[in-house]
Design a protein around this motif. Sequence first.
Motif, PDB file in Angstrom:
ATOM      1  N   LEU A  22      44.062  42.785  30.765  1.00 36.20           N
ATOM      2  CA  LEU A  22      43.411  42.494  32.175  1.00 36.20           C
ATOM      3  C   LEU A  22      42.275  41.422  32.195  1.00 36.20           C
ATOM      4  CD1 LEU A  22      43.530  43.389  35.058  1.00 36.20           C
ATOM      5  CD2 LEU A  22      41.913  45.222  34.496  1.00 36.20           C
ATOM      6  N   ASP A  26      43.290  37.963  33.954  1.00 41.38           N
ATOM      7  CA  ASP A  26      42.518  37.646  35.284  1.00 41.38           C
ATOM      8  C   ASP A  26      41.977  36.185  35.162  1.00 41.38           C
ATOM      9  OD1 ASP A  26      41.828  38.912  37.821  1.00 41.38           O
ATOM     10  OD2 ASP A  26      39.732  38.168  37.151  1.00 41.38           O
ATOM     11  N   GLY A  87      38.788  46.723  39.679  1.00 37.85           N
ATOM     12  CA  GLY A  87      39.633  46.862  40.466  1.00 37.85           C
ATOM     13  C   GLY A  87      39.501  46.775  42.037  1.00 37.85           C
ATOM     14  N   SER A  90      39.105  43.028  42.872  1.00 35.93           N
ATOM     15  CA  SER A  90      40.443  42.323  42.890  1.00 35.93           C
ATOM     16  C   SER A  90      41.019  42.697  44.077  1.00 35.93           C
ATOM     17  CB  SER A  90      41.197  42.945  41.630  1.00 35.93           C
ATOM     18  OG  SER A  90      40.724  42.658  40.370  1.00 35.93           O
ATOM     19  N   GLN A 109      34.001  40.144  40.272  1.00 39.88           N
ATOM     20  CA  GLN A 109      35.021  40.441  39.325  1.00 39.88           C
ATOM     21  C   GLN A 109      34.503  40.101  37.897  1.00 39.88           C
ATOM     22  OE1 GLN A 109      38.810  38.057  40.327  1.00 39.88           O
ATOM     23  NE2 GLN A 109      39.771  39.976  40.197  1.00 39.88           N
ATOM     24  N   ASN A 171      45.861  43.163  39.501  1.00 37.69           N
ATOM     25  CA  ASN A 171      44.779  43.774  38.737  1.00 37.69           C
ATOM     26  C   ASN A 171      44.701  45.267  39.131  1.00 37.69           C
ATOM     27  OD1 ASN A 171      44.592  41.527  37.380  1.00 37.69           O
ATOM     28  ND2 ASN A 171      42.880  40.704  38.801  1.00 37.69           N
ATOM     29  N   VAL A 172      44.915  45.740  40.317  1.00 32.63           N
ATOM     30  CA  VAL A 172      44.691  46.747  40.605  1.00 32.63           C
ATOM     31  C   VAL A 172      45.472  48.097  40.086  1.00 32.63           C
ATOM     32  CG1 VAL A 172      44.726  48.597  43.005  1.00 32.63           C
ATOM     33  CG2 VAL A 172      44.318  45.845  43.197  1.00 32.63           C
ATOM     34  N   THR A 175      44.219  48.346  36.677  1.00 31.66           N
ATOM     35  CA  THR A 175      42.706  49.008  36.459  1.00 31.66           C
ATOM     36  C   THR A 175      42.768  50.538  36.510  1.00 31.66           C
ATOM     37  OG1 THR A 175      42.225  48.743  38.722  1.00 31.66           O
ATOM     38  CG2 THR A 175      41.527  47.017  37.268  1.00 31.66           C
ATOM     39  N   LEU A 176      43.597  51.056  37.431  1.00 28.11           N
ATOM     40  CA  LEU A 176      43.980  52.435  37.714  1.00 28.11           C
ATOM     41  C   LEU A 176      44.469  53.101  36.367  1.00 28.11           C
ATOM     42  CD1 LEU A 176      45.200  52.622  41.208  1.00 28.11           C
ATOM     43  CD2 LEU A 176      42.955  53.219  40.321  1.00 28.11           C
TER      44      LEU A 176
END
Length: 484
Positions: A22, A26, A87, A90, A109, A171-172, A175-176
């Motif tokens: 990630l 990014d 997250g 993002s 970020q 990205n969300v 991240t979760l």
Amino acid sequence: MIIRRPSAPAATLAVLSVAQFLIALDYSIIYIALPSIAADLYLAPSLAPWVVSAYAVLFAGFLVVGGRLTDRIGAKRLFVAAIVAFGAASAVGGAAQDGAVLLAARGAQGLGAALLKPAVLALIGTTFPASPARGRALAVWGSVGASGLAAGAILGGLLTSASWRLTFVINVPLTLLCALGAALFVRPARETSPAARTPVLASLLGTGTVLTLVLALTLGPGEGWSATSTLVCLGLALLFLAAFLRGEATSRTVLVEPVLRRIASLRIGAAATALYMASVGSEFYLLTLLLQSLKGYTPLDAGLAFLPLAVMVTAGSAAAGRAVRRTGPATVLVAGFALAAAGLLWISLALAGDSYAVDLLPGLLLSGFGHGAIYTSMFIIGTHDVPAAQQGTAGALLTTSQYLSGAVTVAVLTLALGPSPDDARFRIAFWLTTGAAAAGGALVAARRHRVGANPPYRAVASRKRQSAGPRRQGRVNEGRPSNC
């Protein structure tokens, strides 16, 4: 049907690898989206590179703070908090309607990544004690990171074809996934240092130095090198640098602890990461501008043009993981820099040609393979002799060197390209990256006797495991520094 839960080290490495993917994704995914972002939000040509630099400067400037916080409050806690913050930033970036909000989101970020990266490295260091197992874990982690940098360029093209906002939104869910995986599988690191002070002032001064220097390099071509704004930024950079150096010499709370300054492998690893970013680490930026601005590729076509590079980065990283165990990390790193220099030089000489397959592809294959080899071996060298309790800070120093170099390099390359880059300008820019790769290879070759030039103790460890028996097999050489 019985579903077996994965072992703790394997599951931890999987979660940490996704987080590393990630972070790398990014950084590079934004490159192909950059022209579309600048056009949609009306960013001036001199301001557009700050979409990259805002992330890189904040990321690099607070990495050591993240490392100290990792050592102080625990890697798992910081990992979860940082991944959630990343997250959220993002999501804000994906919804931004003007340049100021977008740049603020990119900075947030970078700050989240600055807390996340050292937590990842610390968890690797504590989950895999100093042994060949750590070398293998770092090889896997490095392979995923190198793949993330390359995959970001491809995904950037695919997603930007629909909307550049998707390069943030993607990205969300990742991240979760990382936050959930950390809660389920990652064990808290046992070694923390609650008495350690966090060098916030030193980080602010270091960040201010790079921020004002990059801003001066941005303003110089447009406003003039003798303009008041440019001179003020240069003056502030010198002032911040002087205050930073004085603080490091006299303050109790320093950014780089004296014990870490004395570790030769860490110093050489930091130099290697800086030269990596000044060479193939900035290749994505140059190629994106070359393909879209000069050759007229669409974002999707540019993303597809990166596919061979992505494949070779992954292949080079995987090959480096095996080669390190046979020849040592220094040999692999020198070879990686040599291949990178050859590939970048090829592109610089052939970029004016009209054939992608004949003119660009050979250089992409060479530089991509070298990129993967460098990325894997430079972190193995840098963390080679660092105690487990300071893995977080050491990892932060390595990545600080990497991304500070990246921010300055983007500014220098933007300066070299000028407002209307042509073949000659791009050739000069690629020559600069070629020189950085050559310097990296020469540096490591000259210092290879201090960074594990000999093959690892694979044969010795194998004999010890055979004599130790199955119960002690996992504890051979535990706590000792390895050569990989």
